[in-house]
Design an enzyme around this catalytic site. Structure first.
Site, PDB file in Angstrom:
ATOM      1  CG  ASP A  19      30.575  68.033  53.827  1.00 21.67           C
ATOM      2  OD1 ASP A  19      30.782  68.123  52.608  1.00 21.67           O
ATOM      3  OD2 ASP A  19      30.530  69.032  54.574  1.00 21.67           O
TER       4      ASP A  19
ATOM      5  CG  ASP B 251      29.505  70.933  58.152  1.00 19.75           C
ATOM      6  OD1 ASP B 251      30.311  70.900  57.211  1.00 19.75           O
ATOM      7  OD2 ASP B 251      29.722  71.577  59.213  1.00 19.75           O
TER       8      ASP B 251
ATOM      9  NE  ARG C 214      34.813  69.827  46.743  1.00 16.90           N
ATOM     10  CZ  ARG C 214      33.891  70.390  47.503  1.00 16.90           C
ATOM     11  NH1 ARG C 214      33.888  70.177  48.818  1.00 16.90           N
ATOM     12  NH2 ARG C 214      32.951  71.162  46.974  1.00 16.90           N
TER      13      ARG C 214
END
Length: 374
Positions: A188, A163, A243
């Protein structure tokens, strides 16, 4: 560590930008520096936004285009000088960012700051890397339950751990502007915006050497992410895999970005998201489809839904397949939220500018005209 109090000035809030529907001519050339400070490139930049933000130190405040346009950072606070590359302690970046009062943070040193943990940024801070070359590695910045933060002209590289994002914006943060930063190679995301964080602009950034570049909206269980609003403009997504961004729930305005050679897709719309893609350049490599749709079920709904993408004036080259679904009527229009923004028709000239003039730049730190020495 020196300091100076800032004065509020109406001049910082003046906006002289063409309306969204105009495509200005490039009529003047000015000198600009690319990411490599040893190579100056001549670029035609007269139609790009933010021509005056380097005229004085605090001219950045309140000048973002898009949803983050109200971000003032540390406009009303004194200067905080970072004098060490240490992770913590007097004169460190971490020490300045944790302070509760407004601060305009500048750097008196160049080099790499190795962060052993997330660096938490409190409200009303400007982290201004102009005049130096600062790289953050190990971990990134965390903007948690804060408002009015500006991050400008930094490099982020080599974040490691579960994370670990370059810039993590969650939860409940608002009025954020990330400008002219270079981000690459984190375990991440490079920038993640989740958990009801909103009114954010990402501009003039360079993203490279990465997989999951930017996530907007956490997962289908976080229905409070319906409030998310983000503008992404004049950014260069340089061979990153996916993304650019991936969106759940939120409203996202993309304009005048250059996305090339993605590994899976360019932009992904998932549950209830609305993406307005305007005058961007999509240049495919081996993977040809630019827009992807994923169907997910919101925690408070009975049926699963995908998101919506509206494409207006986008340029698709090198065999790019658009991948649009016929649901564009459900997408918001940016003029519902802000009256003006600087946009031009996509072209080779725009692609050249975004290739050379995004990310960290070798620009001097402007004088602080609002300073009162003490």
């Amino acid at each position: 560590m020196g300091g100076a109090h800032g004065r509020s000035s109406g001049a910082h809030w003046q906006r002289h930008m063409p309306a969204y529907s105009t495509f200005p001519d490039r009529t003047a050339s000015v000198s600009a520096f690319g990411r490599d400070p040893s190579n100056a490139v001549r670029t035609e930049m007269s139609s790009l936004p933010y021509a005056r933000v380097d005229s004085s130190l605090r001219a950045l405040a309140g000048q973002a285009e898009g949803f983050g346009r109200l971000a003032i950072g540390g406009l009303h606070g004194p200067l905080y000088h970072v004098t060490t590359l240490q992770d913590d302690g007097p004169g460190s970046l971490r020490d300045g960012c944790r302070r509760k009062e407004p601060l305009w943070i500048v750097f008196d040193v160049s080099g790499t700051i190795h962060l052993s943990s997330y660096l938490n940024v409190s409200s009303y801070k400007t982290i201004d890397g102009r005049g130096q070359r600062i790289k953050l590695t190990g971990h990134g910045l965390r903007l948690k339950e804060c408002e009015h933060v500006i991050v400008c002209n930094l490099e982020f590289e080599g974040g490691r751990g579960h994370d670990v994002d370059g810039i993590q914006i969650k939860p409940n943060s608002k009025h954020i502007w990330i400008d002219r930063c270079s981000l690459r190679d984190f375990d991440d995301g490079l920038i993640d915006i989740t958990r009801a964080s909103t009114d954010i602009t990402i501009s003039r950034c360079h993203f490279s050497q990465h997989d999951k570049t930017m996530l907007i909206g956490a997962d289908p269980s976080h229905t409070d992410d319906r409030c998310i609003r983000v503008t992404i403009h004049h950014c260069f997504f340089d061979g990153t895999r996916q993304r650019h961004p991936r969106v759940r729930y939120g409203k996202v305005h993309l304009y005048n970005n250059y996305t090339r050679n993605w590994g899976i897709y360019a932009v992904c719309a998932s549950v209830e998201s609305q993406i307005y893609s305007q005058c961007n350049i999509y240049e495919a490599g081996h993977k040809k489809v630019a827009f992807k749709y994923l169907t997910e079920k919101a925690a408070d709904k009975e049926e699963a839904r995908t998101g919506c993408i509206r494409s207006e004036g986008d340029l698709f080259i090198t065999g790019t397949q658009v991948g649009l679904m016929n649901v564009a009527s459900e997408v918001f229009h940016p003029s519902e939220y802000y009256p003006t923004w600087t946009v031009e028709a996509p072209s080779d000239a725009l692609k050249h500018v975004l290739h050379h003039c995004t990310g960290w730049q070798h620009v001097p730190r402007p004088a602080d005209e609002a300073a009162i020495a003490y």
